[in-house]
Design a protein around this motif. Sequence first.
Motif, PDB file in Angstrom:
ATOM      1  N   VAL A 186       0.835  -1.202   0.000  1.00  0.00           N
ATOM      2  CA  VAL A 186       0.000   0.000   0.000  1.00  0.00           C
ATOM      3  C   VAL A 186       0.874   1.257   0.000  1.00  0.00           C
ATOM      4  O   VAL A 186       1.811   1.353   0.801  1.00  0.00           O
ATOM      5  CB  VAL A 186      -0.914   0.002   1.250  1.00  0.00           C
ATOM      6  CG1 VAL A 186      -1.761   1.259   1.304  1.00  0.00           C
ATOM      7  CG2 VAL A 186      -1.806  -1.234   1.256  1.00  0.00           C
ATOM      8  N   PRO A 187       0.550   2.253  -0.843  1.00  0.00           N
ATOM      9  CA  PRO A 187       1.390   3.456  -0.909  1.00  0.00           C
ATOM     10  C   PRO A 187       1.096   4.503   0.157  1.00  0.00           C
ATOM     11  O   PRO A 187       1.799   5.506   0.251  1.00  0.00           O
ATOM     12  CB  PRO A 187       1.077   4.004  -2.302  1.00  0.00           C
ATOM     13  CG  PRO A 187      -0.323   3.578  -2.568  1.00  0.00           C
ATOM     14  CD  PRO A 187      -0.471   2.237  -1.911  1.00  0.00           C
ATOM     15  N   TYR A 188       0.049   4.296   0.961  1.00  0.00           N
ATOM     16  CA  TYR A 188      -0.306   5.262   2.002  1.00  0.00           C
ATOM     17  C   TYR A 188      -0.749   4.502   3.248  1.00  0.00           C
ATOM     18  O   TYR A 188      -1.835   3.926   3.285  1.00  0.00           O
ATOM     19  CB  TYR A 188      -1.403   6.198   1.490  1.00  0.00           C
ATOM     20  CG  TYR A 188      -2.054   7.112   2.504  1.00  0.00           C
ATOM     21  CD1 TYR A 188      -1.493   7.380   3.755  1.00  0.00           C
ATOM     22  CD2 TYR A 188      -3.258   7.759   2.194  1.00  0.00           C
ATOM     23  CE1 TYR A 188      -2.108   8.222   4.661  1.00  0.00           C
ATOM     24  CE2 TYR A 188      -3.881   8.616   3.087  1.00  0.00           C
ATOM     25  CZ  TYR A 188      -3.304   8.842   4.321  1.00  0.00           C
ATOM     26  OH  TYR A 188      -3.921   9.682   5.220  1.00  0.00           O
ATOM     27  N   LEU A 189       0.118   4.490   4.262  1.00  0.00           N
ATOM     28  CA  LEU A 189      -0.165   3.849   5.543  1.00  0.00           C
ATOM     29  C   LEU A 189      -0.210   4.910   6.635  1.00  0.00           C
ATOM     30  O   LEU A 189       0.582   5.847   6.643  1.00  0.00           O
ATOM     31  CB  LEU A 189       0.907   2.806   5.872  1.00  0.00           C
ATOM     32  CG  LEU A 189       1.012   1.635   4.898  1.00  0.00           C
ATOM     33  CD1 LEU A 189       2.252   0.792   5.199  1.00  0.00           C
ATOM     34  CD2 LEU A 189      -0.247   0.766   4.942  1.00  0.00           C
ATOM     35  N   SER A 190      -1.115   4.736   7.556  1.00  0.00           N
ATOM     36  CA  SER A 190      -1.314   5.732   8.615  1.00  0.00           C
ATOM     37  C   SER A 190      -0.073   5.919   9.476  1.00  0.00           C
ATOM     38  O   SER A 190       0.663   4.967   9.771  1.00  0.00           O
ATOM     39  CB  SER A 190      -2.479   5.300   9.511  1.00  0.00           C
ATOM     40  OG  SER A 190      -2.531   6.076  10.683  1.00  0.00           O
ATOM     41  N   GLY A 191       0.119   7.160   9.932  1.00  0.00           N
ATOM     42  CA  GLY A 191       1.245   7.479  10.808  1.00  0.00           C
ATOM     43  C   GLY A 191       1.061   7.056  12.240  1.00  0.00           C
ATOM     44  O   GLY A 191       1.965   7.246  13.056  1.00  0.00           O
ATOM     45  N   CYS A 192      -0.071   6.451  12.585  1.00  0.00           N
ATOM     46  CA  CYS A 192      -0.291   6.080  13.990  1.00  0.00           C
ATOM     47  C   CYS A 192       0.602   4.917  14.424  1.00  0.00           C
ATOM     48  O   CYS A 192       0.919   4.781  15.610  1.00  0.00           O
ATOM     49  CB  CYS A 192      -1.755   5.753  14.242  1.00  0.00           C
ATOM     50  SG  CYS A 192      -2.347   4.198  13.518  1.00  0.00           S
ATOM     51  N   PHE A 193       1.016   4.062  13.457  1.00  0.00           N
ATOM     52  CA  PHE A 193       1.877   2.910  13.771  1.00  0.00           C
ATOM     53  C   PHE A 193       2.671   2.597  12.513  1.00  0.00           C
ATOM     54  O   PHE A 193       2.152   2.010  11.570  1.00  0.00           O
ATOM     55  CB  PHE A 193       1.026   1.710  14.189  1.00  0.00           C
ATOM     56  CG  PHE A 193       1.809   0.550  14.758  1.00  0.00           C
ATOM     57  CD1 PHE A 193       1.737   0.241  16.111  1.00  0.00           C
ATOM     58  CD2 PHE A 193       2.611  -0.253  13.949  1.00  0.00           C
ATOM     59  CE1 PHE A 193       2.434  -0.835  16.648  1.00  0.00           C
ATOM     60  CE2 PHE A 193       3.322  -1.317  14.464  1.00  0.00           C
ATOM     61  CZ  PHE A 193       3.236  -1.609  15.825  1.00  0.00           C
ATOM     62  N   MET A 194       3.928   3.030  12.498  1.00  0.00           N
ATOM     63  CA  MET A 194       4.780   2.859  11.318  1.00  0.00           C
ATOM     64  C   MET A 194       6.046   2.116  11.741  1.00  0.00           C
ATOM     65  O   MET A 194       6.878   2.659  12.455  1.00  0.00           O
ATOM     66  CB  MET A 194       5.134   4.218  10.710  1.00  0.00           C
ATOM     67  CG  MET A 194       3.946   5.132  10.485  1.00  0.00           C
ATOM     68  SD  MET A 194       4.379   6.767   9.803  1.00  0.00           S
ATOM     69  CE  MET A 194       4.329   6.394   8.047  1.00  0.00           C
ATOM     70  N   PHE A 195       6.162   0.867  11.298  1.00  0.00           N
ATOM     71  CA  PHE A 195       7.330   0.054  11.638  1.00  0.00           C
ATOM     72  C   PHE A 195       8.297   0.103  10.457  1.00  0.00           C
ATOM     73  O   PHE A 195       7.985  -0.384   9.371  1.00  0.00           O
ATOM     74  CB  PHE A 195       6.905  -1.384  11.935  1.00  0.00           C
ATOM     75  CG  PHE A 195       7.992  -2.207  12.576  1.00  0.00           C
ATOM     76  CD1 PHE A 195       8.333  -2.032  13.908  1.00  0.00           C
ATOM     77  CD2 PHE A 195       8.684  -3.169  11.843  1.00  0.00           C
ATOM     78  CE1 PHE A 195       9.331  -2.789  14.504  1.00  0.00           C
ATOM     79  CE2 PHE A 195       9.682  -3.928  12.422  1.00  0.00           C
ATOM     80  CZ  PHE A 195      10.007  -3.732  13.762  1.00  0.00           C
ATOM     81  N   PHE A 196       9.465   0.715  10.670  1.00  0.00           N
ATOM     82  CA  PHE A 196      10.388   1.032   9.586  1.00  0.00           C
ATOM     83  C   PHE A 196      11.667   0.200   9.633  1.00  0.00           C
ATOM     84  O   PHE A 196      12.177  -0.120  10.711  1.00  0.00           O
ATOM     85  CB  PHE A 196      10.834   2.498   9.681  1.00  0.00           C
ATOM     86  CG  PHE A 196       9.778   3.518   9.380  1.00  0.00           C
ATOM     87  CD1 PHE A 196       9.088   3.504   8.178  1.00  0.00           C
ATOM     88  CD2 PHE A 196       9.490   4.525  10.295  1.00  0.00           C
ATOM     89  CE1 PHE A 196       8.133   4.470   7.892  1.00  0.00           C
ATOM     90  CE2 PHE A 196       8.544   5.492  10.016  1.00  0.00           C
ATOM     91  CZ  PHE A 196       7.856   5.470   8.817  1.00  0.00           C
ATOM     92  N   ARG A 197      12.203  -0.080   8.442  1.00  0.00           N
ATOM     93  CA  ARG A 197      13.575  -0.544   8.297  1.00  0.00           C
ATOM     94  C   ARG A 197      14.436   0.723   8.221  1.00  0.00           C
ATOM     95  O   ARG A 197      14.290   1.535   7.295  1.00  0.00           O
ATOM     96  CB  ARG A 197      13.721  -1.378   7.025  1.00  0.00           C
ATOM     97  CG  ARG A 197      15.107  -2.002   6.855  1.00  0.00           C
ATOM     98  CD  ARG A 197      15.205  -2.736   5.521  1.00  0.00           C
ATOM     99  NE  ARG A 197      14.178  -3.749   5.345  1.00  0.00           N
ATOM    100  CZ  ARG A 197      14.270  -4.999   5.820  1.00  0.00           C
ATOM    101  NH1 ARG A 197      15.368  -5.375   6.469  1.00  0.00           N
ATOM    102  NH2 ARG A 197      13.290  -5.867   5.618  1.00  0.00           N
ATOM    103  N   LEU A 198      15.344   0.905   9.179  1.00  0.00           N
ATOM    104  CA  LEU A 198      16.047   2.180   9.284  1.00  0.00           C
ATOM    105  C   LEU A 198      17.002   2.449   8.126  1.00  0.00           C
ATOM    106  O   LEU A 198      17.207   3.609   7.750  1.00  0.00           O
ATOM    107  CB  LEU A 198      16.791   2.262  10.615  1.00  0.00           C
ATOM    108  CG  LEU A 198      15.904   2.607  11.813  1.00  0.00           C
ATOM    109  CD1 LEU A 198      16.720   2.656  13.094  1.00  0.00           C
ATOM    110  CD2 LEU A 198      15.173   3.924  11.614  1.00  0.00           C
ATOM    111  N   SER A 199      17.563   1.420   7.527  1.00  0.00           N
ATOM    112  CA  SER A 199      18.435   1.662   6.373  1.00  0.00           C
ATOM    113  C   SER A 199      17.653   2.296   5.232  1.00  0.00           C
ATOM    114  O   SER A 199      18.174   3.148   4.501  1.00  0.00           O
ATOM    115  CB  SER A 199      19.080   0.352   5.914  1.00  0.00           C
ATOM    116  OG  SER A 199      18.091  -0.607   5.557  1.00  0.00           O
ATOM    117  N   ALA A 200      16.386   1.923   5.075  1.00  0.00           N
ATOM    118  CA  ALA A 200      15.543   2.505   4.025  1.00  0.00           C
ATOM    119  C   ALA A 200      15.159   3.940   4.368  1.00  0.00           C
ATOM    120  O   ALA A 200      15.144   4.811   3.493  1.00  0.00           O
ATOM    121  CB  ALA A 200      14.288   1.656   3.822  1.00  0.00           C
ATOM    122  N   ILE A 201      14.851   4.192   5.629  1.00  0.00           N
ATOM    123  CA  ILE A 201      14.510   5.554   6.066  1.00  0.00           C
ATOM    124  C   ILE A 201      15.686   6.497   5.825  1.00  0.00           C
ATOM    125  O   ILE A 201      15.520   7.624   5.344  1.00  0.00           O
ATOM    126  CB  ILE A 201      14.129   5.559   7.558  1.00  0.00           C
ATOM    127  CG1 ILE A 201      12.753   4.916   7.749  1.00  0.00           C
ATOM    128  CG2 ILE A 201      14.128   6.971   8.124  1.00  0.00           C
ATOM    129  CD1 ILE A 201      11.618   5.732   7.192  1.00  0.00           C
TER     130      ILE A 201
END
Length: 294
Positions: A186-201
């Motif tokens: 999905v191209p738009y996920l809510s900011g209430c819970f965002m689990f990130f891969r930090l290398s990508a961020i």
Amino acid sequence: MVTASIVTYKHHFLDIEPVLRSLFASPVDTIYIIDHSVDLMPTLLSELEEFRSRVFTGEPQLVQRVAQGLQMIYLPHENNGYGGGHNVAIKQAIKDGSTYHLVVNPDIWFGPRVIPGLVKYMDEHDDVAQMMPKVLYPDGEIQRLAKLLPTPMDMFGRLCLPVSFIAKRNALFELADSRYEMTLNVPYLSGCFMFFRLSAIKEIDFFDENFFMYAEDIDITRRLHEKYKTLYYPELPVYHKFSRASHRSLRLFFVHVYNIMKYFNKWGWFSDKQRTEYNKRLIDEIRSYRKKLL
């Protein structure tokens, strides 16, 4: 290593205790609390210290987590917006050597298997940069927080028009046909819970701090989606109080509108080929899935 951050503004400890307890019960190494409410800093800080003292004196499960190395770091900071506050924590998490980072709202809580489940999935799928689990209201009803990339009608219609007027378009925008039961890119996920891969961020240069509040989640998911998968993952549930502050505050309503306008100024109002491509691909994926069930 897994880290997490909470941005607070005029929150008292009772507002964030459920999410703190959820994080304490999870394999999270460091929790960063970014406090934007300068005038209330002493209050929240003293309440956090009291919570920390209770951990050490009377709650065995929490004591065990602290003994395992869990840190809770309080960082007062000038109010540079939701994404800007989380950027402070994310950059520190990268310096500390974290692999995954959770951006989470103060009004979220969840069980102890959520973070391990997300970590396991990302460990096995290195093409995934972001995940959001199934988000539920406290009564168990599904919140439709995985969406298409918005058109101006989607955003301003939702803010300004009667629900009945845009009901059909809203159902498409909120992916109602998926019934929120399938894993989706999905191209738009809510900011209430965002689990990130930090290398990508780090690769996409963090949250865009031009968005003070609202629209930063659309923007960051979209930029990650250009290079990686950004998944809605229904196998794990979290609970969200979901205050809809911009519907109750005229000031926040105008903040919302202003930042949505910034989003369309950045990506395009009516001409946005990437939006058309991503949305068509996702709609086709959902329709294909539904046909297989018939």
